[in-house]
Scaffold this motif. Structure first.
Motif, short mmCIF file in Angstrom:
data_model
loop_
_atom_site.label_atom_id
_atom_site.label_comp_id
_atom_site.label_asym_id
_atom_site.label_seq_id
_atom_site.Cartn_x
_atom_site.Cartn_y
_atom_site.Cartn_z
N ILE A 47 4.58 -0.40 9.32
CA ILE A 47 5.34 -1.65 9.25
C ILE A 47 5.38 -2.13 7.80
O ILE A 47 4.35 -2.25 7.14
N ASP A 48 6.59 -2.41 7.31
CA ASP A 48 6.77 -2.92 5.95
C ASP A 48 6.06 -4.28 5.82
O ASP A 48 6.20 -5.15 6.68
N LEU A 49 5.30 -4.43 4.74
CA LEU A 49 4.58 -5.69 4.54
C LEU A 49 5.51 -6.89 4.50
O LEU A 49 5.15 -7.99 4.93
N ARG A 50 6.74 -6.68 4.03
CA ARG A 50 7.70 -7.79 3.93
C ARG A 50 8.19 -8.27 5.28
O ARG A 50 8.78 -9.35 5.39
N ASP A 51 7.92 -7.47 6.34
CA ASP A 51 8.34 -7.86 7.70
C ASP A 51 7.23 -8.60 8.45
O ASP A 51 7.45 -9.07 9.57
N MET A 52 6.04 -8.69 7.83
CA MET A 52 4.90 -9.33 8.49
C MET A 52 4.50 -10.62 7.78
O MET A 52 4.81 -10.82 6.61
N ALA A 53 3.79 -11.49 8.49
CA ALA A 53 3.18 -12.67 7.85
C ALA A 53 2.00 -12.19 7.01
O ALA A 53 1.20 -11.37 7.47
N ARG A 54 1.90 -12.70 5.80
CA ARG A 54 0.82 -12.25 4.92
C ARG A 54 -0.56 -12.51 5.53
O ARG A 54 -1.47 -11.69 5.42
N SER A 55 -0.71 -13.67 6.17
CA SER A 55 -2.01 -14.00 6.76
C SER A 55 -2.38 -13.04 7.88
O SER A 55 -3.57 -12.84 8.17
N ASP A 56 -1.37 -12.41 8.51
CA ASP A 56 -1.61 -11.49 9.62
C ASP A 56 -2.21 -10.18 9.12
O ASP A 56 -3.31 -9.79 9.49
N PHE A 57 -1.52 -9.51 8.20
CA PHE A 57 -2.03 -8.20 7.79
C PHE A 57 -3.21 -8.31 6.82
O PHE A 57 -4.04 -7.41 6.73
N ARG A 58 -3.34 -9.46 6.12
CA ARG A 58 -4.48 -9.60 5.22
C ARG A 58 -5.80 -9.74 5.99
O ARG A 58 -6.87 -9.46 5.44
N ARG A 59 -5.72 -10.15 7.25
CA ARG A 59 -6.94 -10.20 8.06
C ARG A 59 -7.50 -8.80 8.31
O ARG A 59 -8.68 -8.66 8.66
N ALA A 60 -6.66 -7.80 8.13
CA ALA A 60 -7.09 -6.42 8.35
C ALA A 60 -7.63 -5.79 7.07
O ALA A 60 -7.91 -4.60 7.03
N ILE A 61 -7.76 -6.59 6.01
CA ILE A 61 -8.17 -6.06 4.70
C ILE A 61 -9.42 -6.78 4.21
O ILE A 61 -9.52 -8.01 4.29
N ALA A 62 -10.39 -6.02 3.69
CA ALA A 62 -11.55 -6.59 2.99
C ALA A 62 -11.47 -6.11 1.54
O ALA A 62 -11.19 -4.94 1.29
N MET A 63 -11.74 -7.02 0.62
CA MET A 63 -11.53 -6.72 -0.79
C MET A 63 -12.79 -7.02 -1.61
O MET A 63 -13.43 -8.06 -1.42
N VAL A 64 -13.16 -6.10 -2.49
CA VAL A 64 -14.22 -6.35 -3.47
C VAL A 64 -13.61 -6.16 -4.85
O VAL A 64 -13.36 -5.04 -5.27
N PRO A 65 -13.32 -7.26 -5.57
CA PRO A 65 -12.67 -7.12 -6.88
C PRO A 65 -13.68 -6.80 -7.98
O PRO A 65 -14.89 -6.91 -7.79
N GLN A 66 -13.14 -6.41 -9.12
CA GLN A 66 -13.99 -6.09 -10.27
C GLN A 66 -14.72 -7.33 -10.77
O GLN A 66 -15.90 -7.28 -11.13
N ASP A 67 -14.03 -8.47 -10.77
CA ASP A 67 -14.63 -9.73 -11.21
C ASP A 67 -14.67 -10.65 -9.99
O ASP A 67 -13.73 -11.41 -9.75
#
Length: 597
Positions: free
Chosen positions: A416-436
């Motif tokens: 599914i294209d990210l532009r077709d979804m709500a950002r809050s929806d697919f971001r719940r499926a992502i965990a992020m550890v940034p450099q800073d």
């Protein structure tokens, strides 16, 4: 500064419209009853104020009467009017101030709600300090208008209009003389008022620039001090602050000149009219009470005009502030959720697809960060992204979170294209550890719980253990309940990174993104965290961005980036055997470059 200056010139021109205050109406509408009560109290006080001179006239004209009871009645009536005036003024203050505080609180919330959801490209165009200035300085200006200036202006307009009518009824001759003065008073208000509007907006812009400059320097205070940049930073801030002061000084001087002209003209006219009225009393064409009544009305009208000239500047400043806030509330965002978003099916498999993606950062339109990237990551696969700095690795992470949209091609999760979804929806499926990593000014426990707010204390501690963070957290003065300071100032770089890794572990998302996640760790901590990451990545789709190739050797696949393109892909051993960029990087890191000699 030049870019910012050209933008503010356009803003200043637009701020000449006091009608910009209409932008406050949507925030006032929900509290119409408060506004109505305030207006009713205001009208009551204005009417009572206009009735007071009538009572004074009766007292003066009957001062020498033999009927003491009649005089007592007039004094009692005057006292009753004063009591009504006091009650009405108190009610006006309560309703107006409450309305102002409520509306400004709503504006601040609406502004923060809007800004916190803006994509990173928005913050490339405006400094965070300027946003904070609008949240504080501009809303304070609006509070002063709604909670004070607007009601005072309306009350003085009522007194001005009512006073002029009652002056005409008291003495048409003297009122006509007063009206001759009005054009002389209005001209400087209009002429100098235009100048004042421009200066007010300019002053607000420089205050915002000063806040932005201070915020930038203070957020990087250690860097400033490390490079002994304090003197230059003080000089830069001092220069911006002085420009702000000079702008304020010009605004104050203009307003002072306007006040001098208006008050001199108004009260000179009152003195002249009083002289003519005294002559009429002596000739018997007017009673002393009528003259006193007229003079009181004339003073009230003059006071109203003077107050309006003072308040006019405040209203113009508030108009500029309102315009700036409305601009922010209506600012266009390059990244928008679709009107009818497609839900990401659960459970999330975690397939990541980049289809011929090309992307330029808005601030660098001439350089392609990604150029025709096609990448398919299977569910559960661990893929490492390596390459020189600026090759496009972190851009992959940012596009996958839809902080930006590609100019061409598509980024998909589970097809599914990210532009077709709500950002809050697919971001719940992502965990992020940034450099800073971002560490918040709260406890260590709440910093980890940021990953999943509903998590229990036991789950938080389990995540900390998995991230090799439990021991150092337990050693803090209050353990998990220790306040770590603004941006985690009490913690070392490695400790911050382990907190961020614990946060990602707690999130328990099917897609894991690691952007140089172990770069700040010592060798022992890195080994412990690497083991935790390997366990965590076993049943998750994982993207690892790393410069240290030792952290990516065990990845299922390594994708090599260079100048926004994928130049190689394979396992560590196959890429080393293949030669090329990866083999050169491996030689440099694992043999200190001796093999390349």
């Amino acid at each position: 500064m030049a870019r910012r200056g050209s933008a503010t010139q356009e803003e200043r021109a637009a701020s000449r419209r006091v009608g910009a205050l209409r932008g406050l109406w949507p925030f006032i509408m929900p509290y119409r009853w408060l506004a109505t009560a305030a207006v009713l109290a205001l009208v009551l006080t204005a009417c009572v104020s206009l009735a007071l001179p009538l009572a004074v006239r009766r007292v003066v004209d009957n001062f020498n009467t033999d009927d003491a009871a009649l005089l007592d009645q007039y004094f009692a009536a005057a006292l009753g009017i004063v009591a009504l005036l006091a009650l009405g003024t108190a009610a006006r203050y309560y309703f107006v101030t409450r309305l102002g505080e409520r509306v400004v609180a709503d504006i601040r919330r609406a502004l923060f709600d809007r800004v916190i959801g803006m994509s990173p490209s928005f913050f490339e165009r405006i400094m965070t300090g300027e946003v904070l200035s609008r949240l504080t300085t501009d809303t304070t200006l609006i509070l002063s208008v709604i909670g004070s200036s607007a009601s005072i202006a309306l009350r003085n307009l009522l007194i001005l209009g009512g006073g002029l009518v009652l002056m005409l009824l008291t003495s048409a001759k003297l009122a006509g003389l007063v009206l001759l003065i009005v054009p002389a008073v209005i001209v400087p208000i209009v002429v100098l008022g235009r100048r004042l509007r421009v200066l007010s907006r300019e002053n607000q812009d420089w205050i915002a620039a000063s806040s932005g400059n201070a915020s930038e320097a203070l957020l990087a205070v250690q860097t400033v001090q490390s490079f002994t940049h304090e003197v230059i930073s003080r000089g830069t801030f001092g220069e911006v602050t002085e420009r702000s002061f000079e702008s304020a000084r010009r605004r104050i001087a203009t307003r002072a000149v306007m006040t001098v002209i208006v008050i001199f003209l108004v009260f000179s006219g009152v003195v002249g009219v009083l002289w003519i009225g005294a002559t009429d009393v002596r000739s018997g064409t007017m009673t002393a009470g009528e003259l006193v009544q007229f003079v009181i009305y004339a003073i009230m009208v003059a006071g109203a005009v003077g107050a309006l000239s003072e308040i006019w500047g405040e209203i113009q400043r508030a108009a500029g502030a309102t315009e700036r806030l409305v601009e922010l509330l209506h600012a266009a965002d390059a990244v928008q959720d679709p009107p009818v978003p497609v839900p990401l099916p659960r459970p999330v498999a975690g397939r990541i697809t980049f289809e011929d993606v090309t992307f330029h950062y808005p601030a660098r339109p001439g350089a392609a960060a990604l150029n025709g990237i096609t990448l398919d990551v299977a569910p559960g696969e661990t893929v490492a992204l390596v390459g020189p700095s600026g090759a496009g690795k972190t851009t992959i992470i940012q596009l996958l979170q839809r902080f930006y949209d590609p100019e061409s091609g598509a980024v998909r999760i589970d097809g599914i294209d990210l532009r077709d979804m709500a950002r809050s929806d697919f971001r719940r499926a992502i965990a992020m550890v940034p450099q800073d990593p971002a560490i918040f000014a709260t406890t260590a426990r709440e910093n980890i719980r940021f990953g999943r707010p509903e998590a229990t204390d036991a789950e938080v501690e389990a995540a900390a253990r998995a991230a090799a963070a439990h021991e150092f957290i337990a050693a803090l003065p209050q353990g998990y309940d220790t306040q770590v300071g603004e941006r985690g100032v009490m913690l070392s770089g490695g400790q911050k990174q382990r907190l961020a890794i614990a946060r990602a572990i707690l999130r328990d998302a099917p897609i894991l993104l690691l952007d140089e996640a172990t770069s700040a760790l010592d060798a022992e901590s890195e080994r412990a965290v690497q083991e935790a990451v390997e366990r965590l990545a076993q049943d998750r789709t994982t993207l690892i961005v790393a410069h240290r190739l030792a952290t990516v050797k065990k990845a299922d696949r390594i994708v090599v980036f260079d100048q926004g393109r994928i130049v190689a892909s394979g396992t560590h051993d196959s890429l080393v055997a293949e030669g090329g960029l990866y083999a050169r990087l491996a030689r440099l890191q694992f043999t200190d470059g001796s093999a390349a000699a």
